[in-house]
Scaffold this active site. Sequence first.
Site, PDB file in Angstrom:
ATOM      1  N   ASP A  69      -8.045  31.619  -6.163  1.00 16.98           N
ATOM      2  CA  ASP A  69      -9.448  31.321  -6.449  1.00 16.98           C
ATOM      3  C   ASP A  69     -10.044  32.433  -7.333  1.00 16.98           C
ATOM      4  OD1 ASP A  69     -12.096  29.873  -5.508  1.00 16.98           O
ATOM      5  OD2 ASP A  69     -12.429  31.995  -5.146  1.00 16.98           O
ATOM      6  N   LYS A 125     -11.402  32.373 -11.363  1.00 15.49           N
ATOM      7  CA  LYS A 125     -12.746  32.845 -11.725  1.00 15.49           C
ATOM      8  C   LYS A 125     -12.680  33.921 -12.806  1.00 15.49           C
ATOM      9  CE  LYS A 125     -14.735  31.690  -7.213  1.00 15.49           C
ATOM     10  NZ  LYS A 125     -14.889  32.177  -5.834  1.00 15.49           N
ATOM     11  N   VAL A 135     -20.984  21.526  -0.853  1.00 14.08           N
ATOM     12  CA  VAL A 135     -21.827  21.815  -2.016  1.00 14.08           C
ATOM     13  C   VAL A 135     -22.682  20.599  -2.377  1.00 14.08           C
ATOM     14  CG1 VAL A 135     -21.879  22.649  -4.404  1.00 14.08           C
ATOM     15  CG2 VAL A 135     -20.113  23.489  -2.847  1.00 14.08           C
TER      16      VAL A 135
HETATM   17  N1  HSE Z   1     -13.743  29.926  -1.241  1.00 12.95           N
HETATM   18  C1  HSE Z   1     -14.592  30.492  -2.247  1.00 12.95           C
HETATM   19  C2  HSE Z   1     -14.972  31.896  -1.828  1.00 12.95           C
HETATM   20  C3  HSE Z   1     -15.807  29.642  -2.424  1.00 12.95           C
HETATM   21  O1  HSE Z   1     -14.714  32.237  -0.675  1.00 12.95           O
HETATM   22  O2  HSE Z   1     -15.473  32.650  -2.621  1.00 12.95           O
HETATM   23  C4  HSE Z   1     -16.600  29.963  -3.625  1.00 12.95           C
HETATM   24  O3  HSE Z   1     -15.868  29.810  -4.796  1.00 12.95           O
END
Ligand code: HSE
Length: 412
Positions: free
Chosen positions: A196, A200, A12
């Site tokens: 993840d 979110k 990033v």
């Molecule tokens: N590893 C995360 C995904 C990256 O695959 O969405 C973005 O947050």
Amino acid sequence: MAAIAILGYGTVGSGVYEVLNTNTDSINKKALNPITIKYVLDLRDFPGDPVESILTHDFEDIISDDEVEVVVEVMGGIEPAYTFVKRSILKGKSVCTSNKALVAKHGAELLRLAKENNVNFLFEASVGGGIPIIRPIVRSITSDKIEEITGILNGTTNYMLTKMSEENLEYDDVLKDAQAKGYAERNPAADVEGHDTCRKIAILASLATEKQVNFEEIYTEGITNITKTDIDYVKKIDKVIKLVATASFDNGNVWARVCPLILEKDNPLSGVNGVFNAIKLTGNMLGEVMFYGQGAGKLPTAAAVVSDIVEAVRHKNINIGVHWSEEVQPLTNIDSVDVKKLVRVSYDDKAAAVSAVKHTFGDVEIIDGVADGEFAFITGVNTEANVNEKINNLLNSDSIEDILSTIRVELR
Ligand code: HSE
């Protein structure tokens, strides 16, 4: 001139450098001030790379430089990112980050500190990669009460499920492919076990409730148990499987969940394939609105970070005011949330097993012919706790050997 520092020159971070150097004129015009990258912080050296001359290994260079207005944290992980971000804010620098782990855990505190120090803490890239979703929630959908947020928030797992489904591949093969393409987190467990996605949806739910939704309290199930045979059943019933995050806000009754979900083909989320993400918001005035785009990858994520840099530079010494307090939002246990499930059972005696299923679940349709020695069915709608209890009761029948898998099916 607005000087910025980039913490982390990985995927990033190098993307941020590239975006700023590609669209320089239009970005500077929108920022109302030319942006200069004064430092890039990384532990590594990059001989021959254009950032070599501005590379530092020492965060003290950045924090002690009063010219640096905006610190861009794209290192990932909680430490040292948290310490660097907090010190930057306390020193009067705005921070832009793509770090969902940091935002989910410390977002409320960092927003408060940003307000107290008249700077901004911005995190557009932390959810949905390149998709604008934070700013729409905070700045655009201000007329509505958000009733539900649901979506596909992880590019890696969506890529994997799409590939498993379209190419009849096994889980392990598609994981390696996703890692090779640079979508997966450093530790793929964060993607495939749903952590993840969980962080979110916690961020989005916190913004919707304006309180702290603790990610640890969100029921989270990843895709590690999804097999090719599961997908064969999903195809047989002409539906689609996705890793779906949902947060529901119903007059203070708030629940959130991350799990594989079998969707009808006319659900717009079912057409979201590959590394793409989509987020559907339901507002009490607006109705449904959907955001779609690349949820992972270098340039889409970097573009979202740069949009925050522009916002921070435009709002020097003006706190934008994002409402997300440190007060914890209690969550309703999903045991009381209505579900229905696809259940795969293996049997010793098929006729007796079908009869046991129908005795417990009523006259459900039997889905068979997908794999030897087993069939599947879809339960009726009941609370999670009741559906699970009935499924477990099936094991009391001598004719049923095992419950092979259970996958939630979307409710209509
Ligand atoms: N590893 C995360 C995904 C990256 O695959 O969405 C973005 O947050």
